[in-house]
Design a protein around this motif. Sequence first.
Motif: not given
Length: 401
Positions: A192-193, A216-226, A265-272, A383-389
């Motif tokens: 995530i950038s 972006g920070f909300a996305l990073a935190e939520e991805a880790a929580n998931l 980039f080459p080693s990633q599964d999801i890039v936002i 944070r809620e929007i990150a979870k939805k995304i």
Amino acid sequence: MVRDKNVLLCVTGGIAAYKACALTSKLTQQGSRVRVMMTKSAMQFVSPLTFQALSRNPVYTDTFEEREPEKIAHIDVADWADIVIIAPATANVIGRIANGIADDMVTTTLLATKAPIYIAPAMNVNMYEHPSVKENMKRLEQWGYHFIEPGAGYLACGWVGKGRLEEPETIIEVIDQHQQSSELLEGKKVLISAGPTKESVDPVRFFTNHSSGKMGFALAEEAANLGAEVTLVAGPVSLEITNKRVKRIDVVTAEEMYNVITDLFPSQDIVIKAAAVADYRPKNTYNEKMKKQTGDLTIEMERTKDILHSLGEKKEQQFLVGFAAETSSPIEYGIKKLENKNLDAIVINNVAAEGAGFGRDTNIVTYVNKNQEQKEVPIASKREIAKKIFTFINSDMKDES
């Protein structure tokens, strides 16, 4: 999901403590290993013996009561817990943990544990709506604590409104659902950038934009929580990452961000790509401060590398998501960006809309996948929007497999 888990139940001093007895019983019946910890105020409502009988374990009440000399009790139980529940959670304990105060066994243990913490508030409706309580809950939520909202109805104080401790069955159901979602991205690598970039003119001047990096920070935190392995490439912002599972790489310029993201980039599964990267930078920069002159000043600008377009060209197995911050015809311009840059999805928002845009804690977005299926997300915390995304991304990735 609570079955076969070590559950630490922290009971604080409110009339709703009686419901914690039923919660202890139901957790035990479902196969959880339950240990109960009580504040002194909680013991005014229910005796430790009750919880000992229901959990079939000794009850913790005193930081300085060390039953096993080879262990420090509050650290031992903090490490033992897979899940921590605070029920009921009073305004007092919420305020203390939100401000890092550890003055009894409950608050000391909460600071020491790395287990997910679920807070089930219970208090008078006016207390629950008080700005200080709201601010404390907001801070804890930003730190990764999970809240189980109280129910509305007749309260012990005689008031009617929101503040009643949620029923034990509902508390367990909410935790079960969250624990299941916490494995949504298990095994995935997510890049995530976030934030702006700065493009220098001279040692004291630069070009940038209004991006705060909050989305972006909300996305990073939520991805880790998931459950994901997360790398966050952050432009110059004043934000902190609280989740230790997030690897943070700080950059300043668009060129630096391009180089870091391209390498990873080459080693990633999801890039936002949520960062607001400068489209242009000064063609010439100066090692010394430019002196003020009479008349106008013209600074020639040159294009920076288009990170998202470059990733779209290189994309193989990655699920690539862009952001489009627009002020007019957002959906139209967002879909053009989706198509032109070979994205799998794009998150579009009108930064001029009330409640959305840079620097805010809330946002309003539209998620559009490459089939141009649109999903609206009304105003909510980032944070809620990150979870939805991530829910949308997970669904789209399953459809592709």
